[in-house]
Design a protein around this motif. Structure first.
Motif, short mmCIF file in Angstrom:
data_model
loop_
_atom_site.label_atom_id
_atom_site.label_comp_id
_atom_site.label_asym_id
_atom_site.label_seq_id
_atom_site.Cartn_x
_atom_site.Cartn_y
_atom_site.Cartn_z
N TYR A 127 0.74 -1.16 -0.03
CA TYR A 127 -0.21 0.03 0.21
C TYR A 127 0.84 1.45 0.10
O TYR A 127 0.56 2.12 -0.91
CB TYR A 127 -0.95 -0.13 1.25
N LEU A 128 1.98 1.20 0.80
CA LEU A 128 2.68 2.30 0.98
C LEU A 128 3.74 2.60 -0.40
O LEU A 128 4.46 3.68 -0.17
CB LEU A 128 3.61 2.32 2.18
N LYS A 129 3.70 1.76 -1.16
CA LYS A 129 4.78 2.12 -2.05
C LYS A 129 4.64 3.22 -2.96
O LYS A 129 5.55 3.89 -3.56
CB LYS A 129 4.83 0.76 -3.09
N THR A 130 3.32 3.62 -3.12
CA THR A 130 3.05 4.65 -4.09
C THR A 130 2.53 6.15 -3.03
O THR A 130 2.07 6.94 -3.59
CB THR A 130 1.99 4.60 -4.85
N ARG A 131 3.02 5.87 -1.95
CA ARG A 131 2.44 7.19 -0.91
C ARG A 131 3.64 7.37 0.19
O ARG A 131 4.41 6.25 0.92
CB ARG A 131 1.33 6.56 0.00
N GLU A 132 3.81 8.43 0.65
CA GLU A 132 4.83 8.88 1.72
C GLU A 132 4.11 8.59 2.69
O GLU A 132 4.84 8.08 3.94
CB GLU A 132 5.05 10.53 1.56
N PHE A 133 2.76 8.63 3.06
CA PHE A 133 1.97 8.38 4.30
C PHE A 133 0.74 7.81 4.02
O PHE A 133 0.38 7.61 2.75
CB PHE A 133 1.68 9.90 5.12
N LEU A 134 0.11 7.28 4.97
CA LEU A 134 -1.30 6.50 4.65
C LEU A 134 -2.27 7.25 3.68
O LEU A 134 -3.04 6.63 2.89
CB LEU A 134 -1.76 6.07 5.96
N LEU A 135 -2.37 8.60 4.08
CA LEU A 135 -3.38 9.30 3.17
C LEU A 135 -2.61 10.05 2.01
O LEU A 135 -3.25 10.73 1.41
CB LEU A 135 -4.28 10.20 3.99
N GLY A 136 -1.51 9.50 1.45
CA GLY A 136 -0.95 10.15 0.35
C GLY A 136 0.23 11.04 0.97
O GLY A 136 1.45 10.31 1.51
N ASP A 137 0.48 12.28 0.48
CA ASP A 137 1.71 12.94 1.06
C ASP A 137 1.35 13.71 1.98
O ASP A 137 2.21 14.62 2.42
CB ASP A 137 1.94 13.97 -0.35
N ASP B 256 -0.99 7.72 10.69
CA ASP B 256 0.30 7.42 10.96
C ASP B 256 0.86 7.16 12.15
O ASP B 256 1.92 6.50 12.51
CB ASP B 256 1.34 8.54 10.10
N PHE B 257 0.55 8.17 13.21
CA PHE B 257 1.03 8.06 14.48
C PHE B 257 0.62 6.48 14.97
O PHE B 257 1.47 6.05 15.76
CB PHE B 257 0.37 8.96 15.46
N ALA B 258 -0.60 5.98 14.47
CA ALA B 258 -1.05 4.89 15.17
C ALA B 258 -0.43 3.49 14.52
O ALA B 258 0.08 2.64 14.90
CB ALA B 258 -2.65 4.61 14.94
N LEU B 259 -0.17 3.81 13.33
CA LEU B 259 0.66 2.82 12.43
C LEU B 259 2.12 2.69 12.95
O LEU B 259 2.64 1.43 13.05
CB LEU B 259 0.57 2.85 10.97
N TYR B 260 2.58 3.76 13.03
CA TYR B 260 4.05 3.87 13.43
C TYR B 260 4.33 3.02 14.79
O TYR B 260 5.13 2.16 14.98
CB TYR B 260 4.47 5.22 13.39
N CYS C 144 10.99 -5.49 3.65
CA CYS C 144 9.92 -4.41 3.43
C CYS C 144 10.74 -3.26 3.61
O CYS C 144 10.44 -2.51 4.40
CB CYS C 144 9.02 -4.62 4.72
N PRO C 145 11.36 -2.88 2.28
CA PRO C 145 12.16 -1.72 2.07
C PRO C 145 11.31 -0.48 2.28
O PRO C 145 11.71 0.55 2.72
CB PRO C 145 12.81 -1.68 0.87
N THR C 146 10.04 -0.54 1.89
CA THR C 146 9.16 0.57 1.80
C THR C 146 8.66 0.81 3.28
O THR C 146 8.89 2.03 3.55
CB THR C 146 7.93 0.31 1.17
N ILE C 147 8.38 -0.15 4.05
CA ILE C 147 7.95 0.12 5.41
C ILE C 147 9.24 0.90 6.21
O ILE C 147 9.01 1.60 7.09
CB ILE C 147 7.48 -1.07 6.12
N GLN C 148 10.38 0.31 6.00
CA GLN C 148 11.62 0.91 6.67
C GLN C 148 11.58 2.30 6.23
O GLN C 148 12.12 3.08 7.21
CB GLN C 148 12.93 0.05 6.22
N THR C 149 11.60 2.73 5.18
CA THR C 149 11.59 3.91 4.73
C THR C 149 10.60 4.85 5.31
O THR C 149 10.86 5.85 5.84
CB THR C 149 11.50 4.26 3.20
N TYR C 150 9.32 4.31 5.44
CA TYR C 150 8.12 4.79 6.00
C TYR C 150 8.41 5.23 7.43
O TYR C 150 8.29 6.41 7.97
CB TYR C 150 6.97 4.15 5.81
N MET C 151 9.21 4.29 8.24
CA MET C 151 9.33 4.54 9.61
C MET C 151 10.34 5.52 9.89
O MET C 151 10.26 6.34 10.66
CB MET C 151 9.88 3.28 10.10
N LYS C 152 11.39 5.56 8.90
CA LYS C 152 12.31 6.61 9.12
C LYS C 152 11.80 8.05 8.82
O LYS C 152 12.25 8.90 9.35
CB LYS C 152 13.63 6.20 8.02
#
Length: 218
Positions: free
Chosen positions: A135-145, A151-155, A172-180
Motif C-alpha cells: 500500500y505504501l509503495k506509492t504513498r509517503e504517508f497513509l493518506l498520500g503525501d 500514521d501515528f497509530a501505524l508507526y 519490507c524496504p518501503t516500511i523501513q523508509t516509511y518509519m524513518k
C-alpha cells in the motif's frame, strides 16, 4: 484554558500515539500516570466520563475516552485530519486494518501459552505487514503525501513489532523508509529522543513479553 490532561497506564500500549500527536502539534499537556488497577478503579466511575476508560483526555470542557476518538479529536485540533469525504472513508478503513494488526499482535502476549506459537504469529503478522508494504509503495504517508493521525497509530504498531521480531521488516524496504520518514519529523524526533518517551514497557506487567522496563524477549 489550562493545559490538556492526558491519562494512561505506564506502558506505551494505546497511549503513545496520543502523546506523539500532542508533541507534534505543540499542545501543552500534563500527563497523569495510573500505576495500580486499584487507583483506576477508585476513580473510574466517579470521573464524569460517559464511558470511562484509559487513555482519556480532558481539554477544557472536553472529556474524552477511547483511543481512536482521542486521535481524531486531536487530529482535528492540529490539522492532520482527512480533508474530504473520500479521505475519511479511506481513514475509516485504515483504522480497522491498523487496529486488527495491532490487536492480533498485542493480545498474544496476554495469553500465557501463546509463547509456544510464535512461528504462527510471525506468519500471520508478516502477511498483515505485507499489505502495508504494498500500500505504501506509492504513498509517503497513509493518506498520500499528507501526515495524518493514522500514521501515528501505524508507526506505533510497527515499532512494537520491530522490538519483538527484530528482522520482520528485512523484506519490507518501503516500511523501513516509511518509519524513518515518520521518525525524522522534527517534533516527533525530539519527543522520541526525550525523557518523556520510554521504549519499554510496551504492554502491561501481566504479559509474557513487553511488560518490563527492558526487552525481556527470551
Amino acid at each position: 484554558m489550562g493545559k490538556l490532561l492526558y491519562c494512561y497506564w505506564r506502558p506505551r500500549g494505546l497511549g503513545n500515539p496520543v502523546k506523539m500527536i500532542l508533541e507534534y502539534g505543540g499542545i501543552e499537556y500534563v500527563q497523569k500516570t495510573v500505576v495500580q488497577d486499584a487507583d483506576w478503579h477508585a476513580e473510574k466511575f466517579s470521573s464524569g466520563f460517559d464511558f470511562p476508560n484509559l487513555p482519556y483526555i480532558i481539554d477544557g470542557d472536553v472529556k474524552l475516552s477511547e483511543s481512536w476518538a482521542i486521535y481524531r479529536y486531536l487530529a482535528k485540533k492540529i490539522g492532520i485530519y482527512p480533508d474530504s469525504e473520500q479521505e475519511e472513508r479511506q481513514a475509516d478503513m485504515l483504522q480497522g486494518v491498523i487496529q486488527d494488526t495491532r490487536s492480533n499482535f498485542s493480545n498474544t502476549f496476554y495469553r500465557p501459552k501463546e509463547n509456544e506459537n510464535i512461528d504462527n504469529l510471525r506468519v500471520t503478522q508478516v502477511a498483515k505487514i505485507g499489505m502495508f508494504e504494498k500500500y505504501l509503495k506509492t504513498r509517503e504517508f497513509l493518506l498520500g503525501d499528507k501526515l495524518s493521525y493514522l500514521d501515528f497509530a501505524l508507526y506505533e504498531t510497527l515499532d512494537h513489532h520491530r522490538h519483538f521480531f527484530e528482522d520482520i521488516f528485512d523484506d519490507c524496504p518501503t516500511i523501513q523508509t516509511y518509519m524513518k520518514r515518520f521518525k525524522a519529523i522534527g517534533r516527533i524526533n525530539e519527543y522520541l529522543k526525550s525523557d518523556r518517551f520510554n521504549i519499554f514497557p510496551i504492554n502491561g506487567p501481566q504479559t509474557w513479553w513487553g511488560g518490563k522496563n527492558f526487552n525481556d524477549k527470551k
